[in-house]
Design an enzyme around this catalytic site. Structure first.
Site, PDB file in Angstrom:
ATOM      1  N   CYS A   1       0.849  -1.193   0.000  1.00  0.00           N
ATOM      2  CA  CYS A   1       0.000   0.000   0.000  1.00  0.00           C
ATOM      3  C   CYS A   1       0.882   1.239   0.000  1.00  0.00           C
ATOM      4  O   CYS A   1       0.838   2.051  -0.904  1.00  0.00           O
ATOM      5  CB  CYS A   1      -0.922  -0.038   1.196  1.00  0.00           C
ATOM      6  SG  CYS A   1      -2.136  -1.333   0.975  1.00  0.00           S
TER       7      CYS A   1
ATOM      8  N   ASN B   1       0.611   4.307   9.275  1.00  0.00           N
ATOM      9  CA  ASN B   1       1.466   4.776   8.172  1.00  0.00           C
ATOM     10  C   ASN B   1       2.097   6.136   8.479  1.00  0.00           C
ATOM     11  O   ASN B   1       3.253   6.376   8.122  1.00  0.00           O
ATOM     12  CB  ASN B   1       0.673   4.823   6.862  1.00  0.00           C
ATOM     13  CG  ASN B   1       0.188   3.445   6.416  1.00  0.00           C
ATOM     14  OD1 ASN B   1      -0.955   3.267   6.022  1.00  0.00           O
ATOM     15  ND2 ASN B   1       1.066   2.447   6.486  1.00  0.00           N
TER      16      ASN B   1
ATOM     17  N   ARG C   1      -0.628   4.021  -2.386  1.00  0.00           N
ATOM     18  CA  ARG C   1      -1.653   3.913  -3.440  1.00  0.00           C
ATOM     19  C   ARG C   1      -3.050   3.762  -2.862  1.00  0.00           C
ATOM     20  O   ARG C   1      -4.040   4.116  -3.488  1.00  0.00           O
ATOM     21  CB  ARG C   1      -1.361   2.723  -4.364  1.00  0.00           C
ATOM     22  CG  ARG C   1      -1.468   1.396  -3.678  1.00  0.00           C
ATOM     23  CD  ARG C   1      -1.419   0.187  -4.585  1.00  0.00           C
ATOM     24  NE  ARG C   1      -1.448  -0.994  -3.758  1.00  0.00           N
ATOM     25  CZ  ARG C   1      -2.543  -1.556  -3.252  1.00  0.00           C
ATOM     26  NH1 ARG C   1      -3.725  -1.076  -3.541  1.00  0.00           N
ATOM     27  NH2 ARG C   1      -2.469  -2.601  -2.467  1.00  0.00           N
ATOM     28  N   SER C   2      -3.155   3.180  -1.640  1.00  0.00           N
ATOM     29  CA  SER C   2      -4.451   2.808  -1.077  1.00  0.00           C
ATOM     30  C   SER C   2      -4.354   2.946   0.436  1.00  0.00           C
ATOM     31  O   SER C   2      -3.372   2.500   1.030  1.00  0.00           O
ATOM     32  CB  SER C   2      -4.730   1.352  -1.484  1.00  0.00           C
ATOM     33  OG  SER C   2      -5.860   0.836  -0.832  1.00  0.00           O
ATOM     34  N   CYS C   3      -5.362   3.579   1.064  1.00  0.00           N
ATOM     35  CA  CYS C   3      -5.211   3.892   2.478  1.00  0.00           C
ATOM     36  C   CYS C   3      -6.512   3.723   3.257  1.00  0.00           C
ATOM     37  O   CYS C   3      -7.510   4.396   2.982  1.00  0.00           O
ATOM     38  CB  CYS C   3      -4.701   5.326   2.611  1.00  0.00           C
ATOM     39  SG  CYS C   3      -4.431   5.826   4.292  1.00  0.00           S
TER      40      CYS C   3
ATOM     41  N   HIS D   1      -9.634   6.004   1.904  1.00  0.00           N
ATOM     42  CA  HIS D   1     -11.014   5.527   2.089  1.00  0.00           C
ATOM     43  C   HIS D   1     -11.340   5.154   3.534  1.00  0.00           C
ATOM     44  O   HIS D   1     -10.441   4.894   4.341  1.00  0.00           O
ATOM     45  CB  HIS D   1     -11.273   4.321   1.172  1.00  0.00           C
ATOM     46  CG  HIS D   1     -10.214   3.262   1.253  1.00  0.00           C
ATOM     47  ND1 HIS D   1      -9.184   3.178   0.335  1.00  0.00           N
ATOM     48  CD2 HIS D   1     -10.004   2.248   2.126  1.00  0.00           C
ATOM     49  CE1 HIS D   1      -8.403   2.150   0.647  1.00  0.00           C
ATOM     50  NE2 HIS D   1      -8.880   1.568   1.737  1.00  0.00           N
ATOM     51  N   ILE D   2     -12.633   5.130   3.803  1.00  0.00           N
ATOM     52  CA  ILE D   2     -13.163   4.620   5.075  1.00  0.00           C
ATOM     53  C   ILE D   2     -14.151   3.506   4.696  1.00  0.00           C
ATOM     54  O   ILE D   2     -15.059   3.733   3.887  1.00  0.00           O
ATOM     55  CB  ILE D   2     -13.882   5.733   5.869  1.00  0.00           C
ATOM     56  CG1 ILE D   2     -12.919   6.899   6.166  1.00  0.00           C
ATOM     57  CG2 ILE D   2     -14.474   5.179   7.163  1.00  0.00           C
ATOM     58  CD1 ILE D   2     -13.555   8.073   6.923  1.00  0.00           C
ATOM     59  N   TYR D   3     -13.962   2.300   5.237  1.00  0.00           N
ATOM     60  CA  TYR D   3     -14.876   1.188   4.935  1.00  0.00           C
ATOM     61  C   TYR D   3     -16.248   1.466   5.539  1.00  0.00           C
ATOM     62  O   TYR D   3     -16.355   2.142   6.567  1.00  0.00           O
ATOM     63  CB  TYR D   3     -14.316  -0.135   5.475  1.00  0.00           C
ATOM     64  CG  TYR D   3     -13.144  -0.657   4.668  1.00  0.00           C
ATOM     65  CD1 TYR D   3     -13.350  -1.468   3.554  1.00  0.00           C
ATOM     66  CD2 TYR D   3     -11.836  -0.333   5.000  1.00  0.00           C
ATOM     67  CE1 TYR D   3     -12.284  -1.951   2.798  1.00  0.00           C
ATOM     68  CE2 TYR D   3     -10.759  -0.806   4.254  1.00  0.00           C
ATOM     69  CZ  TYR D   3     -10.988  -1.620   3.156  1.00  0.00           C
ATOM     70  OH  TYR D   3      -9.928  -2.076   2.414  1.00  0.00           O
TER      71      TYR D   3
ATOM     72  N   SER E   1     -10.808  -5.105   7.550  1.00  0.00           N
ATOM     73  CA  SER E   1     -11.260  -5.857   6.365  1.00  0.00           C
ATOM     74  C   SER E   1     -10.120  -6.628   5.740  1.00  0.00           C
ATOM     75  O   SER E   1      -9.092  -6.026   5.409  1.00  0.00           O
ATOM     76  CB  SER E   1     -11.813  -4.886   5.326  1.00  0.00           C
ATOM     77  OG  SER E   1     -12.912  -4.205   5.861  1.00  0.00           O
TER      78      SER E   1
HETATM   79  N1  LIG Z   1      -7.994  -3.388   5.448  1.00  0.00           N
HETATM   80  C1  LIG Z   1      -6.693  -3.253   5.782  1.00  0.00           C
HETATM   81  N2  LIG Z   1      -6.303  -2.132   6.423  1.00  0.00           N
HETATM   82  C2  LIG Z   1      -5.006  -1.956   6.771  1.00  0.00           C
HETATM   83  O1  LIG Z   1      -4.696  -0.906   7.362  1.00  0.00           O
HETATM   84  C3  LIG Z   1      -4.055  -2.962   6.418  1.00  0.00           C
HETATM   85  C4  LIG Z   1      -4.486  -4.119   5.747  1.00  0.00           C
HETATM   86  N3  LIG Z   1      -5.810  -4.246   5.439  1.00  0.00           N
HETATM   87  N4  LIG Z   1      -3.635  -5.143   5.438  1.00  0.00           N
HETATM   88  C5  LIG Z   1      -2.210  -4.981   5.620  1.00  0.00           C
HETATM   89  C6  LIG Z   1      -1.853  -4.054   6.696  1.00  0.00           C
HETATM   90  C7  LIG Z   1      -2.031  -4.553   8.103  1.00  0.00           C
HETATM   91  N5  LIG Z   1      -2.280  -3.294   8.812  1.00  0.00           N
HETATM   92  C8  LIG Z   1      -3.005  -3.208   9.998  1.00  0.00           C
HETATM   93  C9  LIG Z   1      -3.624  -4.327  10.512  1.00  0.00           C
HETATM   94  C10 LIG Z   1      -4.336  -4.254  11.677  1.00  0.00           C
HETATM   95  C11 LIG Z   1      -4.429  -3.056  12.357  1.00  0.00           C
HETATM   96  C12 LIG Z   1      -5.183  -3.007  13.642  1.00  0.00           C
HETATM   97  O2  LIG Z   1      -5.971  -3.885  13.939  1.00  0.00           O
HETATM   98  N6  LIG Z   1      -4.986  -2.005  14.467  1.00  0.00           N
HETATM   99  C13 LIG Z   1      -5.692  -1.822  15.714  1.00  0.00           C
HETATM  100  C14 LIG Z   1      -5.004  -2.541  16.879  1.00  0.00           C
HETATM  101  C15 LIG Z   1      -3.542  -2.738  16.725  1.00  0.00           C
HETATM  102  C16 LIG Z   1      -2.877  -3.490  17.868  1.00  0.00           C
HETATM  103  O3  LIG Z   1      -3.531  -3.833  18.871  1.00  0.00           O
HETATM  104  O4  LIG Z   1      -1.655  -3.722  17.775  1.00  0.00           O
HETATM  105  C17 LIG Z   1      -5.805  -0.339  16.010  1.00  0.00           C
HETATM  106  O5  LIG Z   1      -6.704   0.006  16.790  1.00  0.00           O
HETATM  107  O6  LIG Z   1      -5.006   0.448  15.506  1.00  0.00           O
HETATM  108  C18 LIG Z   1      -3.790  -1.920  11.843  1.00  0.00           C
HETATM  109  C19 LIG Z   1      -3.083  -1.998  10.666  1.00  0.00           C
HETATM  110  C20 LIG Z   1      -2.257  -2.190   7.895  1.00  0.00           C
HETATM  111  N7  LIG Z   1      -2.680  -2.842   6.703  1.00  0.00           N
HETATM  112  O1  LIG Z   2       0.150   0.008   5.269  1.00  0.00           O
HETATM  113  C1  LIG Z   2      -1.021  -0.194   4.876  1.00  0.00           C
HETATM  114  C2  LIG Z   2      -1.414  -1.405   4.332  1.00  0.00           C
HETATM  115  C3  LIG Z   2      -2.698  -1.563   3.931  1.00  0.00           C
HETATM  116  N1  LIG Z   2      -3.576  -0.551   4.042  1.00  0.00           N
HETATM  117  C4  LIG Z   2      -4.982  -0.793   3.591  1.00  0.00           C
HETATM  118  C5  LIG Z   2      -5.491  -0.046   2.406  1.00  0.00           C
HETATM  119  C6  LIG Z   2      -6.615  -0.935   1.924  1.00  0.00           C
HETATM  120  O2  LIG Z   2      -7.776  -0.709   2.714  1.00  0.00           O
HETATM  121  C7  LIG Z   2      -6.082  -2.338   2.224  1.00  0.00           C
HETATM  122  C8  LIG Z   2      -5.399  -2.961   1.038  1.00  0.00           C
HETATM  123  O3  LIG Z   2      -6.337  -3.290   0.069  1.00  0.00           O
HETATM  124  P1  LIG Z   2      -6.065  -3.186  -1.506  1.00  0.00           P
HETATM  125  O4  LIG Z   2      -7.286  -3.827  -2.101  1.00  0.00           O
HETATM  126  O5  LIG Z   2      -4.824  -3.957  -1.786  1.00  0.00           O
HETATM  127  O6  LIG Z   2      -5.948  -1.725  -1.852  1.00  0.00           O
HETATM  128  O7  LIG Z   2      -5.143  -2.150   3.248  1.00  0.00           O
HETATM  129  C9  LIG Z   2      -3.213   0.648   4.603  1.00  0.00           C
HETATM  130  O8  LIG Z   2      -4.016   1.583   4.758  1.00  0.00           O
HETATM  131  N2  LIG Z   2      -1.931   0.792   4.991  1.00  0.00           N
END
Ligand SMILES: Nc1nc(=O)c2c([nH]1)NC[C@@H]1CN(c3ccc(C(=O)N[C@@H](CCC(=O)O)C(=O)O)cc3)CN21
Ligand SMILES: O=c1ccn([C@H]2C[C@H](O)[C@@H](COP(=O)(O)O)O2)c(=O)[nH]1
Length: 283
Positions: free
Chosen positions: A160, A191, A180-182, A221-223, A282
């Site tokens: 991303c 990030n 590219r995607s956030c 985006h916001i889901y 998601s």
């Molecule tokens: N849909 C999606 N959003 C993302 O931000 C994302 C992905 N997929 N896939 C790859 C990585 C994984 N990332 C993630 C995954 C989980 C959290 C999360 O659950 N955060 C919670 C708790 C974190 C914790 O307890 O350590 C939060 O409240 O921030 C955040 C970023 C960022 N990326």
């Molecule tokens: O560092 C990260 C990694 C992932 N994301 C988010 C952005 C999207 O919601 C998903 C990735 O989905 P794609 O379909 O591959 O775009 O994960 C993020 O914000 N930051």
């Protein structure tokens, strides 16, 4: 912090609904956002309108620096963020390149530190950048990129935040990072910390002064299942004063980052925050 909240509000006010096939959810979406972090001034971009688990964000970036490709490696240094993408993503589970439980495949740092050359072999992009910057060289192409479209089918997720371009002006180091995607409620809180951290740590190990980091986001985006919490809870809160970020001064080389450094070598001081909000994630 203000620029983060402004982006959230802009998505709520002006966002357009977009269907997303990969997750099966709709996203309220805007195109283009530019965030700036003044690393020289120590403006650490930590979200205060909910509790941030910033150590996870730093662990993730440390994993990208080390070239990790497995969710267990990420867990061992303090983040579970790759568990779902490695183990709960239906398309990846069926992918013949998946090497078993926790494998993420050819992603992020695994790509950047072993970037395949069309004529054979690979390049360690980060090693080259660190060596150049240490010697005061900026060849106008100091780019740590994870973006390899020819290898997307070999990983669980396309990167991303896919490119980090370093620049030197005299002894001051700058960074332009592109995403590219956030996922603004979840991913972006990580990030922002990662962009700040990457400039601060690369400046430290190359002996340069950190300047500013510029963070370009294309699709923000916001889901659909996150909207209510963002609009009715997080955006009603007042931001609090920003904390300060400290890095262990004993970290001096890329090898240090690759070997003994842990999240304990980074401290956030005076972090004031509102109650945690658990946003849906998601896959
Ligand atoms: N849909 C999606 N959003 C993302 O931000 C994302 C992905 N997929 N896939 C790859 C990585 C994984 N990332 C993630 C995954 C989980 C959290 C999360 O659950 N955060 C919670 C708790 C974190 C914790 O307890 O350590 C939060 O409240 O921030 C955040 C970023 C960022 N990326
Ligand atoms: O560092 C990260 C990694 C992932 N994301 C988010 C952005 C999207 O919601 C998903 C990735 O989905 P794609 O379909 O591959 O775009 O994960 C993020 O914000 N930051």
């Amino acid at each position: 912090m203000r620029q983060y909240l402004d982006l959230c509000q802009r998505i709520i006010n002006e966002g357009v609904w977009v269907e997303n096939d990969r997750t099966g959810k709709r996203c309220l979406t805007v195109i283009n956002a530019d965030l700036t972090y003044d690393v020289a001034a120590g403006d650490f971009p930590l979200v205060t309108t909910r509790k941030s688990f910033y150590k996870s964000a730093i662990a993730e970036m440390l994993g990208y620096i080390r070239g990790y490709d497995n969710a267990e490696q990420f867990r061992k240094i303090g983040t579970k963020t790759w568990d779902a993408n490695a183990n709960d993503n239906a398309a990846w589970l069926e992918n013949p390149y998946r090497k078993g439980t926790d494998d993420c495949g050819f992603i992020y740092g695994k790509v950047g530190r072993n970037f395949p050359k069309p004529d054979g072999g690979s390049i360690d992009l980060l090693r080259k950048i660190v060596d150049d910057l240490t010697r005061g060289i900026d060849d106008r192409g100091e780019i740590y990129t994870f973006y390899h479209p020819g290898a997307f089918h070999m990983g669980c997720l396309r990167p991303c935040m896919y490119s980090h371009h370093f620049s030197l002006l005299d002894d001051t180091l700058y960074l332009n990072s592109t995403q590219r995607s956030c996922d603004v409620p979840l991913g972006l809180t990580f990030n922002m910390v990662q962009v700040y951290f990457l400039l601060a740590i690369i400046a430290q190990i190359t002996g340069k002064k950190p300047g500013k980091a510029y963070h370009k986001i294309v699709n923000a985006h916001i889901y659909e299942d996150q909207i209510e919490l963002m609009r009715d809870v997080q955006l009603t809160r007042e931001p609090l004063p920003l904390p300060t970020f400290k890095i262990n001064p004993d970290i001096k080389t890329l090898e240090d980052l690759e070997t003994w450094v842990s999240t304990d070598d980074f401290e956030v001081e005076d972090y004031q925050y509102h109650a945690p909000i658990q946003y849906p994630f998601s896959v």
